[in-house]
Design a protein around this motif. Structure first.
Motif, short mmCIF file in Angstrom:
data_model
loop_
_atom_site.label_atom_id
_atom_site.label_comp_id
_atom_site.label_asym_id
_atom_site.label_seq_id
_atom_site.Cartn_x
_atom_site.Cartn_y
_atom_site.Cartn_z
N PHE A 8 39.66 33.73 29.87
CA PHE A 8 39.45 34.01 31.29
C PHE A 8 39.61 35.49 31.55
O PHE A 8 40.37 36.17 30.87
CB PHE A 8 40.49 33.26 32.13
CG PHE A 8 40.45 31.77 31.98
CD1 PHE A 8 39.72 30.99 32.85
CD2 PHE A 8 41.16 31.14 30.96
CE1 PHE A 8 39.69 29.61 32.72
CE2 PHE A 8 41.14 29.76 30.81
CZ PHE A 8 40.40 28.99 31.69
N GLY A 9 38.94 35.99 32.59
CA GLY A 9 39.12 37.38 32.99
C GLY A 9 38.25 37.72 34.18
O GLY A 9 37.36 36.96 34.57
N THR A 10 38.49 38.90 34.71
CA THR A 10 37.68 39.40 35.82
C THR A 10 36.44 40.12 35.27
O THR A 10 35.34 39.93 35.77
CB THR A 10 38.51 40.36 36.70
OG1 THR A 10 39.63 39.64 37.20
CG2 THR A 10 37.68 40.88 37.86
N PHE A 11 36.64 40.95 34.24
CA PHE A 11 35.56 41.67 33.59
C PHE A 11 34.79 42.59 34.54
O PHE A 11 33.58 42.72 34.47
CB PHE A 11 34.60 40.72 32.86
CG PHE A 11 35.30 39.79 31.90
CD1 PHE A 11 35.78 40.28 30.70
CD2 PHE A 11 35.50 38.46 32.21
CE1 PHE A 11 36.45 39.44 29.82
CE2 PHE A 11 36.17 37.61 31.33
CZ PHE A 11 36.65 38.10 30.14
N ASP A 12 35.53 43.23 35.42
CA ASP A 12 34.92 44.18 36.35
C ASP A 12 34.78 45.53 35.64
O ASP A 12 35.61 45.89 34.82
CB ASP A 12 35.77 44.32 37.60
CG ASP A 12 35.03 44.98 38.75
OD1 ASP A 12 33.79 45.00 38.73
OD2 ASP A 12 35.70 45.46 39.68
N ASP A 39 35.31 36.45 43.10
CA ASP A 39 35.68 37.60 43.91
C ASP A 39 36.96 37.30 44.70
O ASP A 39 37.86 38.13 44.79
CB ASP A 39 34.54 37.99 44.86
CG ASP A 39 33.31 38.48 44.12
OD1 ASP A 39 33.41 38.87 42.94
OD2 ASP A 39 32.22 38.48 44.74
N ALA A 40 37.04 36.09 45.26
CA ALA A 40 38.21 35.71 46.06
C ALA A 40 39.47 35.65 45.21
O ALA A 40 40.54 36.11 45.63
CB ALA A 40 37.97 34.36 46.74
N LEU A 41 39.38 35.10 44.00
CA LEU A 41 40.54 35.04 43.11
C LEU A 41 40.99 36.45 42.74
O LEU A 41 42.18 36.75 42.74
CB LEU A 41 40.22 34.22 41.86
CG LEU A 41 41.32 34.20 40.79
CD1 LEU A 41 42.65 33.69 41.35
CD2 LEU A 41 40.88 33.36 39.60
N ASN A 42 40.04 37.31 42.43
CA ASN A 42 40.40 38.68 42.07
C ASN A 42 41.10 39.38 43.24
O ASN A 42 42.09 40.09 43.04
CB ASN A 42 39.17 39.48 41.64
CG ASN A 42 39.56 40.79 41.00
OD1 ASN A 42 40.09 40.82 39.90
ND2 ASN A 42 39.34 41.88 41.71
N PHE A 43 40.62 39.17 44.44
CA PHE A 43 41.25 39.79 45.60
C PHE A 43 42.69 39.28 45.76
O PHE A 43 43.61 40.05 46.04
CB PHE A 43 40.44 39.53 46.88
CG PHE A 43 40.99 40.27 48.06
CD1 PHE A 43 40.73 41.62 48.24
CD2 PHE A 43 41.81 39.62 48.98
CE1 PHE A 43 41.26 42.31 49.32
CE2 PHE A 43 42.34 40.30 50.06
CZ PHE A 43 42.06 41.66 50.23
N SER A 44 42.89 37.98 45.54
CA SER A 44 44.23 37.42 45.68
C SER A 44 45.18 37.92 44.59
O SER A 44 46.37 38.08 44.83
CB SER A 44 44.19 35.89 45.69
OG SER A 44 43.91 35.38 44.40
N ARG A 48 42.11 43.72 45.68
CA ARG A 48 40.86 44.46 45.87
C ARG A 48 39.69 43.58 45.43
O ARG A 48 39.84 42.71 44.57
CB ARG A 48 40.85 45.78 45.10
CG ARG A 48 40.84 45.66 43.60
CD ARG A 48 40.69 47.03 42.92
NE ARG A 48 40.77 46.91 41.50
CZ ARG A 48 39.78 46.55 40.68
NH1 ARG A 48 38.60 46.26 41.18
NH2 ARG A 48 39.96 46.48 39.39
N ILE A 49 38.55 43.84 46.02
CA ILE A 49 37.33 43.13 45.64
C ILE A 49 36.77 43.83 44.41
O ILE A 49 36.78 45.07 44.33
CB ILE A 49 36.31 43.15 46.80
CG1 ILE A 49 36.90 42.37 47.99
CG2 ILE A 49 34.97 42.58 46.38
CD1 ILE A 49 36.09 42.50 49.26
N PRO A 50 36.27 43.09 43.42
CA PRO A 50 35.69 43.73 42.24
C PRO A 50 34.52 44.64 42.60
O PRO A 50 33.81 44.41 43.58
CB PRO A 50 35.21 42.55 41.38
CG PRO A 50 35.98 41.38 41.88
CD PRO A 50 36.23 41.64 43.33
N PHE A 51 34.32 45.66 41.79
CA PHE A 51 33.20 46.58 41.99
C PHE A 51 31.89 45.82 41.87
O PHE A 51 30.98 45.97 42.68
CB PHE A 51 33.27 47.73 40.98
CG PHE A 51 32.20 48.76 41.17
CD1 PHE A 51 32.30 49.70 42.20
CD2 PHE A 51 31.09 48.79 40.35
CE1 PHE A 51 31.30 50.63 42.40
CE2 PHE A 51 30.09 49.73 40.54
CZ PHE A 51 30.19 50.65 41.56
#
Length: 131
Positions: A8-12, A39-44, A48-51
């Motif tokens: 798992f990851g954001t990978f932004d 995007d919502a999980l990353n913000f939580s 910040r919202i991913p690029f």
């Protein structure tokens, strides 16, 4: 038997550290599934919202030859659900998460891999930010 690996990851702002951990994760099996944080999980998680939005990040991860399947991760609390639904034999995470997913050892192997030194999405963003 085919070993199914999940991570798992954001990978932004995709960088070589992301590539290396995915390539190393793939070596633990024959099939690599990647949960990309919404995007919502990353913000939580990070405030910040991913690029790059979740669809763009999924497209980037899907294009990698070491990745067989990509799905959206909507909640950190659903890890057990994702491991079960995708029938994962191995969970691979970066060592910054060391010990945090040991609770899943009852349903799969859990492996923590060292991160690529001196690189992170935050460092990349700071490096390219114009003063």
């Amino acid at each position: 038997m085919k070993e199914r690996v999940i991570t798992f990851g954001t990978f932004d702002v995709f960088h070589v550290g992301h590539l290396r951990i995915l390539e190393r994760a793939r070596k633990f099996g024959n099939y690599l599934m990647v949960g990309v944080s919404t995007d919502a999980l990353n913000f939580s998680k990070k405030g910040r919202i991913p690029f790059y939005n979740q669809d763009e990040r999924m497209e980037i991860i899907s294009a990698l030859s070491c990745v067989d399947e990509v799905f959206l991760e909507e909640s950190l609390e659903l890890k057990r659900h994702y491991i079960n639904i995708y029938k994962a034999d191995v969970l691979v995470m970066g060592d910054d998460w060391a010990g945090k997913f040991d609770e899943f050892k009852d349903i799969c192997s859990v492996i923590y891999l060292p991160r690529t030194p001196s690189i992170s999405t935050t460092a990349v963003i700071e490096k390219i930010r114009i003063p």
